[in-house]
Motif scaffolding. Structure first.
Motif, PDB file in Angstrom:
ATOM      1  N   ASP A   1       0.870  -1.335  -0.471  1.00 52.41           N
ATOM      2  CA  ASP A   1       0.275  -0.232  -0.049  1.00 52.41           C
ATOM      3  C   ASP A   1       0.722   1.216  -0.195  1.00 52.41           C
ATOM      4  O   ASP A   1       0.870   1.971  -1.026  1.00 52.41           O
ATOM      5  CB  ASP A   1      -1.430  -0.062   1.396  1.00 52.41           C
ATOM      6  CG  ASP A   1      -2.267   1.009   0.735  1.00 52.41           C
ATOM      7  OD1 ASP A   1      -2.520   0.851   0.488  1.00 52.41           O
ATOM      8  OD2 ASP A   1      -2.412   1.301   2.484  1.00 52.41           O
TER       9      ASP A   1
ATOM     10  N   SER B   1      -1.662   4.849  -7.332  1.00 51.56           N
ATOM     11  CA  SER B   1      -3.421   5.506  -7.132  1.00 51.56           C
ATOM     12  C   SER B   1      -2.584   6.713  -7.660  1.00 51.56           C
ATOM     13  O   SER B   1      -1.808   6.834  -7.993  1.00 51.56           O
ATOM     14  CB  SER B   1      -4.063   5.807  -5.783  1.00 51.56           C
ATOM     15  OG  SER B   1      -3.644   6.211  -5.000  1.00 51.56           O
TER      16      SER B   1
ATOM     17  N   GLU C   1     -11.211   9.789  -4.597  1.00 49.38           N
ATOM     18  CA  GLU C   1     -10.304   9.350  -4.609  1.00 49.38           C
ATOM     19  C   GLU C   1     -10.540   7.623  -3.377  1.00 49.38           C
ATOM     20  O   GLU C   1     -11.456   7.835  -3.119  1.00 49.38           O
ATOM     21  CB  GLU C   1     -10.610  10.778  -3.048  1.00 49.38           C
ATOM     22  CG  GLU C   1      -9.963  12.062  -3.356  1.00 49.38           C
ATOM     23  CD  GLU C   1      -9.341  13.178  -2.412  1.00 49.38           C
ATOM     24  OE1 GLU C   1      -9.475  12.346  -0.535  1.00 49.38           O
ATOM     25  OE2 GLU C   1      -9.604  13.668  -2.069  1.00 49.38           O
ATOM     26  N   SER C   2      -9.072   7.574  -3.201  1.00 51.35           N
ATOM     27  CA  SER C   2      -8.945   6.063  -2.246  1.00 51.35           C
ATOM     28  C   SER C   2      -8.213   6.225  -1.293  1.00 51.35           C
ATOM     29  O   SER C   2      -6.985   7.147  -1.199  1.00 51.35           O
ATOM     30  CB  SER C   2      -8.166   5.719  -3.318  1.00 51.35           C
ATOM     31  OG  SER C   2      -7.862   4.125  -2.998  1.00 51.35           O
ATOM     32  N   ARG C   3      -8.553   5.265  -0.712  1.00 47.08           N
ATOM     33  CA  ARG C   3      -7.687   4.990   1.244  1.00 47.08           C
ATOM     34  C   ARG C   3      -6.523   4.513   0.535  1.00 47.08           C
ATOM     35  O   ARG C   3      -5.422   4.476   1.703  1.00 47.08           O
ATOM     36  CB  ARG C   3      -8.771   4.389   1.988  1.00 47.08           C
ATOM     37  CG  ARG C   3     -10.310   4.957   2.016  1.00 47.08           C
ATOM     38  CD  ARG C   3     -10.335   4.496   3.600  1.00 47.08           C
ATOM     39  NE  ARG C   3     -10.665   3.559   3.205  1.00 47.08           N
ATOM     40  CZ  ARG C   3     -10.666   2.153   4.131  1.00 47.08           C
ATOM     41  NH1 ARG C   3      -9.591   2.784   5.196  1.00 47.08           N
ATOM     42  NH2 ARG C   3     -10.946   1.774   4.261  1.00 47.08           N
ATOM     43  N   PHE C   4      -6.669   4.003  -0.541  1.00 51.56           N
ATOM     44  CA  PHE C   4      -5.331   2.879  -0.943  1.00 51.56           C
ATOM     45  C   PHE C   4      -4.396   3.166  -2.033  1.00 51.56           C
ATOM     46  O   PHE C   4      -4.527   4.019  -2.917  1.00 51.56           O
ATOM     47  CB  PHE C   4      -5.952   1.148  -0.917  1.00 51.56           C
ATOM     48  CG  PHE C   4      -7.194   0.751   0.337  1.00 51.56           C
ATOM     49  CD1 PHE C   4      -6.439   0.286   0.811  1.00 51.56           C
ATOM     50  CD2 PHE C   4      -7.838   1.099  -0.534  1.00 51.56           C
ATOM     51  CE1 PHE C   4      -7.777   0.293   2.039  1.00 51.56           C
ATOM     52  CE2 PHE C   4      -9.601   0.939   0.339  1.00 51.56           C
ATOM     53  CZ  PHE C   4      -8.726   0.048   1.485  1.00 51.56           C
TER      54      PHE C   4
END
Lengths: 439, 512
Positions: free
Chosen positions: B133, B160, B173-176
């Motif tokens: 990640d 990302s 938006e991605s947390r990852f």
């Protein structure tokens, strides 16, 4: 005709009769309102100018950017108007599916923001669509935006109520048509024109055309999507009917090939849907009636749209020296050489090594001394004949040795005596531990 | 047309359809094991693997197909997959244990998602590939390898925030993952830990159904691979994640009609289609439709392996050539991580009808021996009709003897459905067994071709991907669904408890 400014050329578009031989209606005169002859190429010139003309000076002073949610013609017109007045223009959309228009907008200096697609793993508590969020961002204080807001702006409708509609009446010698046919996008033109026509003659019937849900016709909304438009009022239309993409293209072909009108698919949808609606009524009529539909923009931007849906319409004659004409036997009998023999052959005979992969992959890693001719270019090159002498041995390489075998077979058919294909391709070469370089 | 029942009939592959034709077997299973009951079809998952493999073959790509374990907790699916050429992607310590215990070796496992220390430890110890990640996770993994003298761990960099050229694409938006812009931070860590970490490639996992966004991300990965090469690494894998989708419904026309009628209902131009006029995200403001439809696109013409094929056939936004061609030419392997798509048609959930109660509005309330957590269709925005499996195979309308309904004794009075003698389509609301107003199996008014009766089973098809056990809990101490695995052998259905399933028969021979 002399103008001081290109925006003065907006409006006053011709009304052209469609030959009854073409549409086959016996009692109805069908007219096309040629909005594609507006200076920026579409019906939307009127709305764009109407929504901005009074705002431009102030916007310039405040250093604002014109912003619109538009996927096409409105953005095009706004971009040109913005440029004329020294303002930046930004378009935000999730509907921009016509690559030519996207490129044209970039060429005009527009900034385009595309909205994200749908989530694959839904969060059912998140019920705000990206557009709503975008609106919230725009309406935050301090933002330097002139948001023209075509889906809610009354000036969009007004452009047609004071321009397009009265022009139609004037060109019909002071009468309103019996039917007005329009595709529903922002609903601005249909609403505005309908208002003007009905004020003149309340008996005018308005036919609204929407896109079939599973289909995509640029510039038209589907029966659900029109509900998102502030200007849309179902009471405007006596009927709402759906048109499919194929039907729109059929209608467009008739306008192009038989009417001399360089119309795009939305206009084709208007023509097709209009004639379909009128045909049933025509049979019952005994006196002459009139119908008008809108030709809203031009065909040139939609060639890719046509290519994807009806490639047959852009068919080309078969080309000479094409790999597509090879028989399986020819491909199977192509000379191949495995990695080990290829290395020896290269050392001994110095064949021309041609790497058929794309330049991106070639640049990363390739056989030392090879030249890169991408398969697409190589195919074109071969149409004119052999691009190297027959005494020059050639080794062709592609990723797995499949494409190169086809080209080796083709070159053999064209008379080259010593062309070979690298068996297993560059992947076999790599897996055998043979050297690859990047230089 | 407007008054016709608004069916949303499920798409059933021949195997699922054949299983649903065996209603007596299904009734027997529920009688024995209780309601709700999940029925798995592990062979179908193996078929799905073959479909994905065929797409890779068609594009001449080498690569791996990882089953995203979180889509289903079943043992039978995981154990069946060990016999295919699929690998597995796990997102928790227990999923990893389950994969190892089912026969997956570390070389066939990828660890993804947020990783707690135990999960990271077992993944590194077991030789799984790490889908990393960010830089901190790489550091932690490297420290474990060094401290315990473990072999180098294979890592994939999850990226990302891909840039697009020409037009700017606003992305959710991605947390990852690590933004592409910060790739250098990952490269720094990798450079410091060459003995511990082996970067085999990069990847993305975007939560979107949009092919364009994925194409931009895949092209971004191709460029990131160049960066890795420039820094002296030898990457050879691009991981395009999952999100290939499932087509749940048999007919596009039903889906289009239903969503149009929902819009009309929200606009107030027809009666509501849902309990309490719920709009599934749509609402009206000043006569205009607002909000977004928060529903899974239940009918999708292109889903699963076909979606991957379309992605690989798409030209790269700036490099021009088809993405599959670019991967092949660059000599890269392709990793995919389908969850839902690999579980497509691999299972169904059965619930027994407990009570059918007519209401004043003319729509009946049907209470089931299951709750909203047992069949998470609503949670995942999937709308699809259940299939009614009558208890009594007598012609509809004929009254079956009350005493024969079910061994458990949950027998409601027969004949309370709609007007007396009604045998045609009915509109019903499906309620769960929890003492909660919110426990609705679905908020939608469901049209069924015939009235259900107590003792009948409702079969929710195609629930194996996320909809089967993802949200199942012990709330209010209602029983959790048992699971059985079924397969066809010599024209007969064989079944066993999910945890008893191994991919061979009782004589130890491979399943026939």
């Amino acid at each position: 005709m002399r103008y001081d400014n290109i925006t003065d050329a907006i409006g006053d578009t011709p009304l052209v009769r469609i030959d009854p031989e073409v549409h086959g209606l016996r009692h109805i005169d069908l007219y096309a309102k040629l909005e594609m002859l507006n200076p920026f190429g579409s019906l939307k010139d009127r709305a764009a100018w109407s929504m901005t003309r009074r705002e431009l000076a102030g916007a310039k002073e405040r250093g604002e950017t014109i912003v619109e949610l538009s996927s096409g013609n409105t953005a095009k017109a706004l971009a040109l108007i913005a440029g004329l007045h020294g303002l930046p223009f930004k378009s935000v959309t999730n509907r921009m599916r016509i690559p030519e228009i996207k490129d044209l907008l970039l060429l005009l200096g527009a900034e385009i923001e595309e909205l994200p697609g749908r989530s694959e793993c839904l969060d059912p508590t998140d019920t705000d669509d990206p557009l709503t969020l975008f609106h919230q961002r725009l309406s935050r204080p301090g933002g330097a935006h002139l948001h023209t807001d075509q889906y809610f702006n009354a000036l969009n409708t007004e452009a047609h109520a004071t321009g397009t509609g009265p022009e139609i009446i004037a060109d019909l010698d002071g009468r309103a048509p019996d039917w007005f046919i329009a595709c529903v996008g922002t609903a601005g033109s249909s609403t505005g024109v309908a208002r003007a026509l009905r004020a003149h003659d309340p008996a005018v019937r308005v036919v609204g055309l929407v896109g079939r849900k599973a289909d995509f016709i640029p510039g038209i909304r589907t029966v659900d999507e029109v509900q998102e438009v502030g200007i849309f009022d179902p009471a405007t239309y006596d009927t709402l009917e759906a048109v499919g993409a194929d039907e729109a293209i059929d209608g467009m072909l008739t306008l192009l090939r038989r009417c001399g009108l360089l119309a795009g698919p939305t206009s084709g949808a208007a023509y097709f849907g209009g004639v379909r609606h009128l045909r049933a009524l025509d049979a019952e009529l005994t006196e002459r009636r009139t119908a008008v539909f809108i030709v809203c923009d031009r065909v040139e931007s939609y060639l890719d749209y046509v290519r994807q849906r009806r490639p047959d319409l852009l068919g080309r004659p078969p080309v000479k020296n094409s790999v597509a004409t090879l028989t399986d036997t020819e491909v199977r009998s192509a000379a191949v050489v495995d990695v080990e023999d290829a290395q020896k052959w290269i050392a001994a005979q110095r064949p021309l090594v041609i790497d058929l992969r794309g330049p991106f992959a070639y640049a990363a890693l390739h056989i030392d001394g090879s030249v890169n001719i991408v398969d697409e270019l190589f195919e074109e090159l071969l149409r004119g004949g052999l691009p190297f002498g027959k005494r020059q041995p050639v080794l062709l390489a592609c990723p797995v040795g499949e494409k190169s075998a086809r080209y080796a077979a083709l070159l053999t058919r064209m008379g080259h005596p010593d062309v070979r294909s690298l068996a297993g391709g560059i992947i076999a070469w790599r897996d055998a531990g043979a050297p690859l370089v990047r230089d | 047309m407007r008054d016709d029942p608004l069916y949303l009939e499920p798409r059933l592959d021949p195997r699922t359809a054949a299983l649903l034709d065996s209603a007596p077997l299904l009734h027997t299973l529920v009688d024995a094991l209780g309601s709700p009951l999940n029925v798995l079809l592990p062979d179908r998952t193996a078929d799905n693997v073959r479909r994905f493999r065929a797409v890779l073959d068609h594009h001449r790509l080498a690569g791996r197909i990882f089953f995203a374990h979180k889509a289903n907790r079943s043992s039978s699916l995981v154990r069946r997959l060990t016999t295919t050429d699929a690998d597995i992607d796990v997102a928790s310590l227990d999923e990893l244990r389950h994969a190892l215990g089912s026969g997956f070796t570390g070389s066939r496992i990828m660890a993804t998602g947020p990783k707690d220390p135990a999960f990271l430890w077992l993944a590194v110890r077991g030789g799984a590939c790490l889908n990393a990640d960010g830089p901190a996770e790489l550091e932690r993994a490297a420290a474990l390898v060094r401290a315990h003298g473990l072999p180098r761990v294979r890592v994939l960099l999850r990226l990302s925030g891909f840039e697009t050229s020409g037009t700017r694409r606003l992305m959710r938006e991605s947390r990852f993952g690590t933004p592409v812009k910060s790739l250098h931070r990952l490269l720094d860590v990798l450079a410091r830990h060459r003995d511990e970490l082996e970067p085999i490639g990069v990847g993305y996992h975007l939560d979107t159904t949009s092919l364009d966004e994925k194409a931009a991300a895949l092209e971004g990965c191709l460029r990131a691979m160049e960066e890795l090469r420039v820094h002296g690494f030898r990457p050879r894998v691009i991981d395009v994640g999952g999100g290939f989708g499932v087509n749940y419904l048999a007919y596009a026309a039903q889906w289009e009609r239903w969503t149009t009628e929902l819009t009309a209902a929200v606009m107030g131009s027809r009666p509501p289609l849902t309990r309490g006029g719920h709009g599934y995200g749509l609402r009206v403001e000043n006569g205009t439709l607002k909000g977004g439809l928060s529903l899974y696109p239940a009918h999708r013409p292109t889903a699963g392996a076909a979606y991957l094929d379309e992605l690989l056939s798409l030209p790269a936004p700036s490099l021009g050539r088809p993405l599959g061609t670019l991967l092949l030419e660059s000599l890269y392997d392709l990793y995919v991580e389908p969850g839902r798509a690999l579980a497509d048609q691999s299972g169904l959930t059965l619930g027994r009808v407990l009570e059918v109660r007519p209401t004043d509005s003319g729509e009946s309330t049907v209470r089931l021996a299951m709750n909203a957590g047992d069949v998470g269709l609503e949670d995942h925005g999937v709308l699809m009709d259940p299939v009614v499996l009558p208890r009594d195979p007598a012609p509809p309308g004929a009254q079956g003897p009350v005493g024969q309904v079910g061994p458990v004794g949950q027998v409601g009075p027969v004949g309370q459905v709609g007007p007396v003698g009604q045998v045609g389509p009915v509109a019903v609301h499906l309620m769960g067994n929890l003492c909660l107003e919110a426990d609705l199996i679905t908020r939608r008014t469901v049209f069924l071709p015939r009235p259900p009766r107590p003792g009948d089973l409702l079969a929710f098809a195609n629930t194996a991907g996320y909809c089967m056990d993802f949200g199942a809990t012990h709330a209010q101490q209602q029983p959790l669904a048992r699971k059985v695995a079924v397969h066809e052998e010599a024209g007969r259905w064989r079944w066993c408890l999910d945890e008893e399933y191994w991919p061979f028969d009782r004589t130890g021979e491979p399943q026939g």
